[in-house]
Design an enzyme around this catalytic site. Structure first.
Site, PDB file in Angstrom:
ATOM      1  N   GLU A 133       7.626   4.784  -1.018  1.00  0.00           N
ATOM      2  CA  GLU A 133       6.671   5.868  -0.784  1.00  0.00           C
ATOM      3  C   GLU A 133       7.208   7.211  -1.295  1.00  0.00           C
ATOM      4  OE1 GLU A 133       4.358   4.088   3.120  1.00  0.00           O
ATOM      5  OE2 GLU A 133       5.843   5.664   3.445  1.00  0.00           O
ATOM      6  N   GLU A 175       2.695  -2.832   2.793  1.00  0.00           N
ATOM      7  CA  GLU A 175       2.888  -2.770   4.243  1.00  0.00           C
ATOM      8  C   GLU A 175       1.531  -2.641   4.913  1.00  0.00           C
ATOM      9  OE1 GLU A 175       5.545   0.328   5.573  1.00  0.00           O
ATOM     10  OE2 GLU A 175       6.865   0.099   3.831  1.00  0.00           O
TER      11      GLU A 175
END
Length: 486
Positions: free
Chosen positions: A123, A267
Site C-alpha cells: 500500500e 486483502e
C-alpha cells in the site's frame, strides 16, 4: 505486410490472453502475517494450509523459515518487499539482483517454493504516507522485473503492487470512479507496466473499515445478503460494499484506458473482536458471504461473470503484536486464533465442509498466572499497566470477548498474557507478590486465557531488530559491490 500481419497476430494473442486471465475462475487464498510473539512453527502452518486445501498464500516479507517450510508444498506464494526497501531497490540494479537471489531464486527450482508473485511495497500510495514512496515504486518494479529476467523468471514470477482502496475515489456512484488526481499519471504508468507483463492489479478492500469509520454507513450494505440501502447507478444496482468498491476501481481503470485489466484482491476480511461491529457472527457472515459470492463467478455489475482472479482473505492467524493505532480489532483479523484453532466454521469451497485445526502445536505447559486471591487487588494498577504495555490485553476492552469478566478477571488476564509472553518464566508472574501460578484453566465462557507456544522464533520486537540489521547488512553488501566495481 508480413511484419504488419505478425503485429496483428501478436495483438490478437495478447487480447485473448487478457480475456483468458479475466475469465479464469477465482481462487481463495489467505494472508499469512507473523507479527506475533506466539508464532506457530512454519511447518505447522504449512500443514494447516494443506489440510484445508488452501492453495495460495500471501506473505508480507521473505522470512527464510517460512519459505523453507513452503518448499515442495505445491502452494502458490506471493512474497513481499517492505516499503522501507523501495529506495535502495529503485536506485540500484545490483541491490535488486541481490534481493532476487537471496529471496526468490534461493527457494525456487525443483521441489522448491512456488513463488508466483513479488509484491513491491505494501500500500505504498496510502494518503497517510504523503507521497513518501510514490516516486520509488515504478523504478523498484522495473529493477525487480529486470532481475527476474536475468534469471529467466520474468515469465513465471509476476511483479505486483498491493494498493489500498484509497488510491481511487468516486463522487457518488461506482461508474464515476477515478484515481486520485495526484496519482493519475503514476497509476497509468503502473497499470501499463502490469499489463505488459501479464500481472493483475492488486487491491485491498475492507467494507469493515467503512462501517467502523462512519456512523452513517448502512450496516447491511457491508455484507452480502442484500441491503435496504442499495446504491443505484443507472441500470446497475449495488447491494453490497464490496461490489461497489470493486466497480469503482473498474471505472477508474477504464478512465485510464485499461478497463479489462485483471484484478486480484490482496486483502479482504472481517475481525472477530475489538469493536462493536467486530464479533464471531459478523466475521463468519462476511467471510462466508465473500467466499460464496466470489466462487459463484457472478462477478459485478461492471464485470458480470468475471470475478477477481485471486482473493486473499485477511488473515489466516491473529497477530497480537500488531499496532492498535487503527483500533483494537487490528490484532483479531484471523480466521484462526494465534495457535491455529478455527474461530468459526468457514467453508472455503475447497472440498472441506469446515475448517480443520492445526495439529502438533507445541504449546507450553498447561499453567496460567492469575491474581493471588489473598492479596489486595487495589495495588495492582501499575502492574497491570506494565503487563498490558507489552502483552496483548485488547480482549479486555469494549468489544472484546473478555470485557465482562470483572476486575479480578481483568487483572488475571493481563498477568497471564504477560506471563505467557515471557514463555512462562516464573519470575514474570510475581508482580510484587500479587500473582500466582495455577494449573486450573481460568478461562470464562468465551474469554480464553491463552497458553503460549514453545518456539525459538523471535518476538515482534526482536523481529523488528532483526529486520533492521538485515537491511543494514543489505546496504553494506551493495556498497562493497559498488566499490569493487569502480
Amino acid at each position: 505486410m508480413a511484419a504488419l500481419r505478425s503485429v496483428k497476430i501478436l495483438f490478437c494473442w495478447g487480447f485473448l490472453l487478457q480475456r483468458w486471465l479475466l475469465l479464469v475462475d477465482s481462487a481463495i487464498g489467505v494472508n499469512w502475517g507473523t507479527v506475533s510473539s506466539h508464532r506457530l512453527p512454519p511447518p505447522v502452518v504449512v500443514d494447516l494450509l494443506k489440510a484445508n486445501k488452501i492453495g495460495k498464500v500471501k506473505l508480507f516479507g521473505t522470512d527464510p523459515d517460512v519459505l523453507r517450510a513452503l518448499r515442495g508444498s505445491g502452494i502458490e506464494v506471493m512474497v513481499g518487499i517492505p516499503n522501507e526497501l523501495l529506495g535502495v531497490l529503485a536506485s540500484s540494479a545490483a541491490a535488486s539482483d541481490l534481493w532476487v537471489s537471496q529471496n526468490v531464486t534461493r527457494y525456487m527450482g525443483k521441489g522448491g517454493a512456488d513463488i508466483r508473485y513479488i509484491a513491491v511495497g505494501n500500500e505504498p500510495f496510502l494518503t497517510s504516507y504523503q507521497g513518501q514512496y510514490q516516486s520509488l515504486v515504478l523504478p523498484a518494479m522495473l529493477n525487480i522485473q529486470q532481475s527476474l529476467a536475468r534469471v529467466n523468471l520474468a515469465g513465471y514470477t509476476k511483479v505486483v503492487v498491493p494498493c489500498n482502496a484509497d488510491a481511487y475515489q468516486s463522487v457518488s456512484v461506482p461508474s464515476q470512479g477515478m484515481f486520485r488526481p495526484e496519482l493519475t499519471q503514476i497509476m497509468t504508468q503502473l497499470v501499463s507496466f502490469l499489463n505488459s507483463n501479464g500481472s493483475p492489479f492488486v487491491v485491498n478492500i475492507y467494507p469493515f473499515l467503512s462501517l467502523y469509520q462512519s456512523a452513517d454507513f448502512p450496516q447491511d450494505y457491508a455484507f452480502f445478503e442484500g441491503s435496504s440501502h442499495p446504491v443505484v447507478d443507472g441500470q446497475n444496482v449495488y447491494s453490497n460494499a464490496f461490489d461497489g468498491n470493486y466497480d469503482t476501481l473498474v471505472a477508474a481503470l477504464s478512465k485510464i484506458g485499461y478497463g479489462q485489466m485483471p484484478i486480484a484482491i490482496g486483502e479482504v476480511g472481517w475481525p472477530t473482536e475489538g469493536a462493536s461491529c467486530a464479533n464471531l457472527t459478523a466475521a463468519w457472515t462476511f467471510n462466508q458471504g465473500l467466499v460464496n459470492h466470489v466462487l459463484s463467478n457472478k462477478g459485478t455489475p461492471l464485470r458480470p461473470g468475471i470475478p477477481p482472479v485471486d482473493v486473499y482473505i485477511f488473515s489466516l492467524l491473529d497477530e497480537e503484536q500488531k499496532s492498535t493505532l487503527p483500533g483494537n480489532f487490528e490484532r483479531h483479523w484471523g480466521i484462526y486464533s494465534f495457535d491455529g484453532q478455527a474461530k468459526y466454521n468457514l467453508n472455503l469451497g475447497s472440498g472441506n465442509a469446515l475448517l480443520k485445526n492445526a495439529k502438533n502445536v507445541p504449546y507450553l505447559p498447561s499453567r496460567w498466572c492469575v491474581i493471588n486471591p489473598q492479596q489486595d487487588p487495589t495495588a495492582v494498577t501499575n502492574h497491570m499497566k506494565l503487563a498490558c504495555s507489552v502483552a496483548d490485553c485488547t480482549t479486555l476492552y469494549y468489544g472484546g470477548s473478555c470485557n465482562a469478566i470483572g476486575d479480578k478477571g481483568n487483572i488475571s488476564y493481563a498477568f497471564n498474557s504477560y506471563y505467557q509472553l515471557q514463555k512462562q518464566d516464573s519470575r514474570s508472574c510475581n508482580f510484587d507478590g500479587l500473582g500466582m501460578i495455577t494449573f486450573l484453566d481460568p478461562s470464562v465462557n468465551e474469554c480464553r486465557f491463552l497458553v503460549g507456544i514453545s518456539d525459538s522464533s523471535c518476538s515482534c520486537v526482536g523481529c523488528g531488530v532483526f529486520c533492521a540489521l538485515w537491511i543494514m547488512a543489505f546496504w553494506v553488501v551493495i556498497y562493497l559491490r559498488i566499490m569493487n566495481s569502480l
